[in-house]
Structure formats: structure tokens, C-alpha cells
Design a protein around this motif. Structure first.
Motif, mmCIF file in Angstrom:
data_model
loop_
_atom_site.group_PDB
_atom_site.id
_atom_site.type_symbol
_atom_site.label_atom_id
_atom_site.label_comp_id
_atom_site.label_asym_id
_atom_site.label_seq_id
_atom_site.Cartn_x
_atom_site.Cartn_y
_atom_site.Cartn_z
ATOM 1 N N PHE A 1 0.761 -1.112 -0.103
ATOM 2 C CA PHE A 1 -0.192 0.258 0.207
ATOM 3 C C PHE A 1 1.096 1.534 -0.493
ATOM 4 O O PHE A 1 0.531 2.534 -0.780
ATOM 5 C CB PHE A 1 -1.046 0.302 1.699
ATOM 6 N N VAL A 2 2.055 1.264 0.355
ATOM 7 C CA VAL A 2 2.841 2.729 0.781
ATOM 8 C C VAL A 2 3.218 2.147 -0.897
ATOM 9 O O VAL A 2 3.264 3.809 -0.961
ATOM 10 C CB VAL A 2 4.046 1.778 1.943
ATOM 11 N N LEU A 3 3.876 1.323 -1.206
ATOM 12 C CA LEU A 3 4.212 1.340 -2.742
ATOM 13 C C LEU A 3 3.448 2.176 -3.734
ATOM 14 O O LEU A 3 3.687 3.332 -4.219
ATOM 15 C CB LEU A 3 4.622 0.136 -3.402
ATOM 16 N N LEU A 4 1.860 1.790 -3.232
ATOM 17 C CA LEU A 4 1.157 1.907 -4.337
ATOM 18 C C LEU A 4 0.836 3.776 -3.920
ATOM 19 O O LEU A 4 0.805 4.756 -4.559
ATOM 20 C CB LEU A 4 -0.333 1.738 -3.912
ATOM 21 N N GLN A 5 0.815 3.980 -2.325
ATOM 22 C CA GLN A 5 0.847 5.969 -2.379
ATOM 23 C C GLN A 5 1.824 6.699 -2.959
ATOM 24 O O GLN A 5 2.018 7.655 -3.183
ATOM 25 C CB GLN A 5 1.502 5.694 -0.950
ATOM 26 N N ILE A 6 3.116 6.652 -3.073
ATOM 27 C CA ILE A 6 4.397 6.582 -4.059
ATOM 28 C C ILE A 6 4.112 6.694 -5.124
ATOM 29 O O ILE A 6 4.259 7.926 -5.990
ATOM 30 C CB ILE A 6 5.557 6.178 -3.115
ATOM 31 N N LEU A 7 3.849 6.396 -5.891
ATOM 32 C CA LEU A 7 2.898 6.100 -7.250
ATOM 33 C C LEU A 7 1.987 7.050 -8.197
ATOM 34 O O LEU A 7 2.383 7.668 -9.062
ATOM 35 C CB LEU A 7 2.885 4.882 -7.927
ATOM 36 N N LEU A 8 1.203 7.371 -6.667
ATOM 37 C CA LEU A 8 -0.442 8.335 -7.203
ATOM 38 C C LEU A 8 0.573 9.403 -7.055
ATOM 39 O O LEU A 8 0.356 10.255 -7.722
ATOM 40 C CB LEU A 8 -0.934 7.750 -5.869
ATOM 41 N N ALA A 9 1.970 9.690 -5.485
ATOM 42 C CA ALA A 9 1.941 10.799 -4.967
ATOM 43 C C ALA A 9 3.023 11.163 -7.305
ATOM 44 O O ALA A 9 2.704 12.707 -7.427
ATOM 45 C CB ALA A 9 2.747 11.120 -5.077
ATOM 46 N N LEU A 10 3.868 10.228 -7.810
ATOM 47 C CA LEU A 10 4.855 10.352 -8.642
ATOM 48 C C LEU A 10 3.795 10.941 -9.737
ATOM 49 O O LEU A 10 4.237 11.753 -10.141
ATOM 50 C CB LEU A 10 5.454 10.111 -8.971
ATOM 51 N N TYR A 11 2.461 10.282 -10.028
ATOM 52 C CA TYR A 11 1.379 10.180 -11.118
ATOM 53 C C TYR A 11 0.857 11.366 -10.912
ATOM 54 O O TYR A 11 0.470 12.486 -12.436
ATOM 55 C CB TYR A 11 0.527 8.879 -11.222
ATOM 56 N N THR A 12 0.583 12.118 -9.564
ATOM 57 C CA THR A 12 -0.402 13.293 -9.469
ATOM 58 C C THR A 12 0.989 14.183 -10.083
ATOM 59 O O THR A 12 0.608 15.680 -10.721
ATOM 60 C CB THR A 12 -0.509 13.747 -8.146
ATOM 61 N N SER A 13 2.235 14.062 -9.695
ATOM 62 C CA SER A 13 2.613 15.672 -10.614
ATOM 63 C C SER A 13 3.547 15.521 -11.486
ATOM 64 O O SER A 13 3.414 16.174 -12.674
ATOM 65 C CB SER A 13 4.510 15.118 -9.097
ATOM 66 N N LEU A 14 3.239 14.149 -12.027
ATOM 67 C CA LEU A 14 3.544 13.866 -13.584
ATOM 68 C C LEU A 14 2.404 14.313 -14.168
ATOM 69 O O LEU A 14 2.906 15.252 -15.563
ATOM 70 C CB LEU A 14 4.071 12.535 -14.166
ATOM 71 N N GLN A 15 1.501 14.228 -14.197
ATOM 72 C CA GLN A 15 0.148 15.530 -14.982
ATOM 73 C C GLN A 15 -0.093 16.540 -14.619
ATOM 74 O O GLN A 15 -0.626 17.005 -15.866
ATOM 75 C CB GLN A 15 -0.831 14.502 -14.471
ATOM 76 N N ALA A 16 0.344 17.350 -13.718
ATOM 77 C CA ALA A 16 1.075 18.548 -12.946
ATOM 78 C C ALA A 16 1.470 19.118 -14.295
ATOM 79 O O ALA A 16 1.157 19.885 -15.216
ATOM 80 C CB ALA A 16 0.976 18.669 -12.225
ATOM 81 N N LEU A 17 3.212 18.598 -14.633
ATOM 82 C CA LEU A 17 3.827 18.603 -15.922
ATOM 83 C C LEU A 17 4.021 19.051 -17.030
ATOM 84 O O LEU A 17 3.648 19.624 -17.574
ATOM 85 C CB LEU A 17 5.249 18.024 -15.195
ATOM 86 N N ILE A 18 2.758 17.486 -17.561
ATOM 87 C CA ILE A 18 2.499 17.874 -18.467
ATOM 88 C C ILE A 18 1.647 18.051 -19.058
ATOM 89 O O ILE A 18 0.953 18.480 -20.701
ATOM 90 C CB ILE A 18 2.566 16.184 -19.245
ATOM 91 N N GLY A 19 0.416 19.283 -18.216
ATOM 92 C CA GLY A 19 -0.797 19.546 -18.228
ATOM 93 C C GLY A 19 -1.225 19.347 -19.112
ATOM 94 O O GLY A 19 -3.089 19.920 -18.889
ATOM 95 N N TRP A 20 -1.885 17.763 -17.889
ATOM 96 C CA TRP A 20 -3.147 16.492 -18.337
ATOM 97 C C TRP A 20 -4.028 17.015 -17.408
ATOM 98 O O TRP A 20 -3.341 17.372 -15.969
ATOM 99 C CB TRP A 20 -2.804 15.403 -18.133
ATOM 100 N N GLN A 21 -5.264 16.972 -17.320
ATOM 101 C CA GLN A 21 -6.453 17.768 -16.110
ATOM 102 C C GLN A 21 -6.818 16.147 -15.832
ATOM 103 O O GLN A 21 -8.294 16.797 -16.705
ATOM 104 C CB GLN A 21 -6.808 19.045 -16.413
ATOM 105 N N PRO A 22 -6.938 15.087 -15.165
ATOM 106 C CA PRO A 22 -7.829 14.216 -15.108
ATOM 107 C C PRO A 22 -8.896 14.574 -14.177
ATOM 108 O O PRO A 22 -9.878 13.712 -13.865
ATOM 109 C CB PRO A 22 -6.750 13.793 -13.680
ATOM 110 N N TRP A 23 -9.311 16.196 -13.842
ATOM 111 C CA TRP A 23 -10.147 16.375 -12.967
ATOM 112 C C TRP A 23 -11.048 17.247 -13.752
ATOM 113 O O TRP A 23 -11.657 18.481 -12.629
ATOM 114 C CB TRP A 23 -9.701 16.760 -11.399
#
Length: 472
Positions: free
Chosen positions: A113-135
Motif C-alpha cells: 500500500f505504501v508503494l501504491l501511495q508513492i506511485l500515486l504521488a508521482l502520477y499526480t506530479s507528472l500529470q501537472a507537469l505535462i498539463g493533463w487534467q484528469p479532474w
């Protein structure tokens, strides 16, 4: 929202939208005067000072409503993420630590579960840097894309959503850690490890030691030993205590607390701070690249000129119609040469031996202009004169600085002082051309001052009203 660069960007964008309704000449004079005032005070005309100046001019209660609505909208989105994150942090940790005395809490599940949280945090940062808006769906839910709420300039939405998500993740990790510590105190938790894979205790021990490397020097007891790993392995068919000391079951909690702190809480907190810094940087960049900022800098750096062309089409001819006319030259010995007017010398019909000749405008500073106004006011009061001649260059159109100068002079000179603008030709012994006098007549008409007129030296004119004849 305490994000000052973002607030400045939104306020400036709202101000720029409102300025589109104003005449360009008005905006030019207003912003040029602000720049000259800053230059006189030795200050840089920054966007912050310009916005503060605009707020003072507009008065209280005139702040940008749309920008405030947009800030409050993002404040609500951020608070929603933080509230949801805090609630889910409690529920998630309570689920991970669920213990019914028949099966131990699996450390492997917690690590996954901790590994899943790390991946989610990196995914959130990546979508912001590339300008993608899943929200998008959430923004539509809050009305961020409706016309009334306005839009976020400069592509700020992905970064703002990432900041809100990281803040929510930080609250999730923080409440999860608090829940873990509370449950350690009020319950007797039994930890162990198990996996379907054929994994030896030594290999699992190497894994947890690598995970615990960041805090091994800070809290050695939070690093599981090989003996603890060997003693707490359990199997699905194992009902509980085969070969394991019950005291060892609870010795995993320092490791779990540090894993959650270093690999869930700290990354989220660090990414939230980075996202906030990126929002600040992007807001400053968007402000510097804002089209309204380029127009503002041009207006502040460029002197204002009255060309007489009120049309937008470059093929149209300037509007030369005016109801003003030339007036006789008043009898006065007070002369003020504006922006090099009268250079290199004045004709004898204007400058006598007892004339007071002052200079202002052009390369003169605002302090020198103010001193010239005070000297002229003193002379008008002492000599009992009711008029002053302002000598200008006929081939240079009136400027906004001259208008500001005359408006300021009106506040210091005696009431009903007659101000005569005297446009001079390049050859002081000749009369100015008719087309050069027309901008000055329009200038006095626009000023709407009954004691402001345009006159010409009599030496070059047989009839002071010759311009009227030329126009007809």
C-alpha cells in the motif's frame, strides 16, 4: 488563498479586462503619469505598486469580483481535498491495522500500500507537469468552467489541482500516522509477514533493511532484525502462534510508523511544497507574459502624444474639426517654455528685459516642474498679472505630460489665471503652419478650460484670426 503571486495574476487579469473598456489615450496618460511619479520617488514601477495605485484610484469596494470568486473556488477545492484526505487517512489506516486476534497484520500488505501511495504521488506530479487534467469532472462540478466564474490564465489549472491533491495526500498521510499511533496505544496489535512467493527470511530481511535505510541512523530500533523477521513469519494455515513468541508480534510497529512517515507523509509534504513553488513560479511567468503587461509597460515607457486621429482605421484621415479658435496674445511678462519651446531664443515681441522666463517639461524632472509652477504662482501673485504664456513647439503635438502639468498648475496658480499656449515655428520670425496649430486647438477644446487658449506672436500675423479664414 494566501498565494500572493496567483492573487496578483488574477487581479491584474481582471484589471486588464476592465481596461479594455477605456479609451487608449486615457490609459496611456494614466499609466505614464504613474511611471513618472515612481521615477520621481526613486521607485521601480512594479506590477504590485501599479495594482496598489489602481486600488487607491478606484477606492474601497472596487476589487475584482471575478478574481475573488475564482480564488474562493480554488480555496474550496483545496479544502475539499484536505478534508477528504484526512477522513480517508483514518479509515485506511484503521482498515490496514484491522486485527481480529485470529490473523496477524501482514507487513507485506502495508508495504504494498505504501508503494501504491508513492506511485500515486508521482502520477499526480507528472500529470501537472505535462498539463493533463484528469479532474475536469470535479472542476465542472464546482463551476470552474462556467462563464461567470472566469478562467484561470496562464495554464495554471493542472498545477493548482496537483497542489490540492498533494495537500489532500499530506492530510491523508498525517491522519493515517496519528491513527496508527493511537491504535498502538489502545490495542495490542500483532504484526507478521507472509507472501505466497517462496521467499526466505533472509531475503525479506534485506528488503526491510533497504526500506529502513533513511532512518536507520535516527532510530535503530525501527529497523527489524533478522531474528524478528524469522520469528514473525506466518502462513495462511497457521492459526496463530506456531513457533512464534507473542512478544515479537508487536515489535514491528516502529518500523511501520517510520515507513509511513518517510515513504508516505514526507514525499507528499515535499511534493506539496514543490507544487506550491511551481504555482508561484508559473503565476509570475504568466504575469510577465500577459498581453496586458506588455501593453502596460509600453504605456509607462512611451510619452503620450495627441495625433488628432480618433479612428481605428489607418486609412482614415485625422479628424481636424474643432470649435476652438485662435485668441489675441495676452499682455504679460511671465513666460514658461515647455519641453524646449522657444529654443534657441524667443522673439523680442515675447521676451522683454523684465520678463520672467521659466522652463519645464522635456528633460526637466518632476521636481523641477513643480518648482517652476511655484515660481510662476509667486510671480502671478506679486505682479498682479492675470495671464501666463506657455511657449511650445508647434510641430510637436500636445502630450499627456503637458495636460498633467496644466492640471497641477491650476491648483497652485491664482483663480482665473489666463493660460495662453503659444506654439512657435522652427523659425521664430515665421508663423506656424495651419495644420500644426490644429492639434493645439483641439487640445484646448478637450481640456474644456475657459481660461485656456491658443495664441500666436503678432510679429508673424497680420490678422490673429487668419486661421479661421484658412479653415473656411
Amino acid at each position: 488563498m494566501t498565494n500572493r503571486p496567483l492573487r496578483l495574476l488574477l487581479d491584474f487579469d481582471a484589471r486588464s479586462q476592465r481596461d479594455k473598456e477605456q479609451p487608449p489615450a486615457f490609459l496611456h496618460r494614466r499609466d505614464r503619469k504613474f511611471a513618472l511619479t515612481c521615477q520621481e520617488q526613486g521607485l521601480a514601477p512594479t506590477p504590485e505598486r501599479w495594482m496598489a495605485h489602481m486600488d487607491r484610484l478606484s477606492g474601497p469596494g472596487a476589487s475584482a469580483d471575478k478574481s475573488q470568486q475564482l480564488l474562493r473556488l480554488w480555496q474550496r477545492i483545496r479544502m475539499l481535498f484536505m478534508l477528504v484526505g484526512a477522513v480517508f487517512g483514518v479509515l485506511t489506516m484503521a482498515g490496514l491495522l484491522f486485527y481480529d486476534a485470529g490473523q496477524r497484520i501482514n507487513i507485506t500488505v502495508i508495504l504494498g500500500f505504501v508503494l501504491l501511495q508513492i506511485l500515486l504521488a508521482l502520477y499526480t506530479s507528472l500529470q501537472a507537469l505535462i498539463g493533463w487534467q484528469p479532474w475536469h469532472w470535479l472542476l465542472r462540478r464546482f463551476g470552474a468552467h462556467t462563464p461567470g466564474a472566469g478562467s484561470m490564465p496562464g495554464g495554471m489549472q493542472p498545477l493548482l489541482m496537483a497542489e490540492a491533491a498533494h495537500r489532500g495526500g499530506t492530510c491523508f498521510a498525517l491522519t493515517g500516522l496519528v491513527t496508527l499511533l493511537i491504535m498502538v496505544v489502545i490495542q495490542d496489535l500483532a504484526f507478521g509477514w507472509s507472501t505466497t512467493l517462496d521467499t526466505a527470511a533472509a531475503s525479506y530481511h534485506q528488503l526491510v533493511v533497504a526500506i529502513a535505510a533513511p532512518w536507520s541512523w535516527l532510530w535503530p530500533d525501527a529497523v527489524p532484525t533478522l531474528e524478528l523477521v524469522e520469528a514473525t513469519r506466518f502462513f495462511r494455515a497457521d492459526s496463530g502462534s506456531s513457533g512464534a513468541a507473542p512478544l515479537a508480534w508487536g515489535q514491528w510497529w516502529p518500523f511501520v510508523a517510520m515507513v509511513w512517515t518517510f515513504w508516505v507523509l514526507l514525499p507528499r509534504l515535499l511534493l506539496a511544497l514543490i507544487a506550491t513553488g511551481l504555482v508561484h513560479h508559473r503565476a509570475r511567468t504568466a504575469l510577465n507574459n500577459h498581453p496586458g503587461m506588455h501593453a502596460l509597460l509600453y504605456r509607462m515607457e512611451t510619452p503620450t502624444l495627441d495625433t488628432g486621429n480618433e479612428n481605428n482605421d489607418a486609412a482614415d484621415q485625422p479628424d481636424t474639426r474643432t470649435n476652438a479658435s485662435l485668441q489675441p496674445l495676452p499682455d504679460t511678462h511671465i513666460l514658461l517654455c515647455w519641453a524646449g519651446g522657444g529654443d534657441p531664443e524667443l522673439p523680442d515681441s515675447l521676451a522683454g528685459p523684465h520678463s520672467l522666463i521659466l522652463k519645464a517639461g522635456g528633460r526637466a524632472t518632476l521636481a523641477e516642474d513643480r518648482h517652476a509652477i511655484e515660481q510662476a504662482g509667486t510671480a502671478l501673485s506679486q505682479r498682479g498679472a492675470g495671464a501666463i504664456l506657455v511657449i511650445t513647439r508647434s510641430w510637436e503635438p500636445p502630450t499627456g505630460e503637458l495636460q498633467d502639468f496644466l492640471e497641477s498648475a491650476r491648483e497652485h496658480w491664482p483663480d482665473n489665471t489666463l493660460i495662453a499656449l503659444v506654439p512657435m515655428a522652427q523659425n521664430a520670425e515665421q508663423a506656424p503652419a495651419t495644420h500644426q496649430l490644429q492639434p493645439w486647438l483641439r487640445f484646448t477644446e478637450r481640456m474644456a478650460d475657459p481660461h485656456l487658449q491658443v495664441s500666436v506672436p503678432q510679429l508673424a500675423w497680420q490678422d490673429p484670426y487668419r486661421l479661421e479664414e484658412d479653415r473656411t
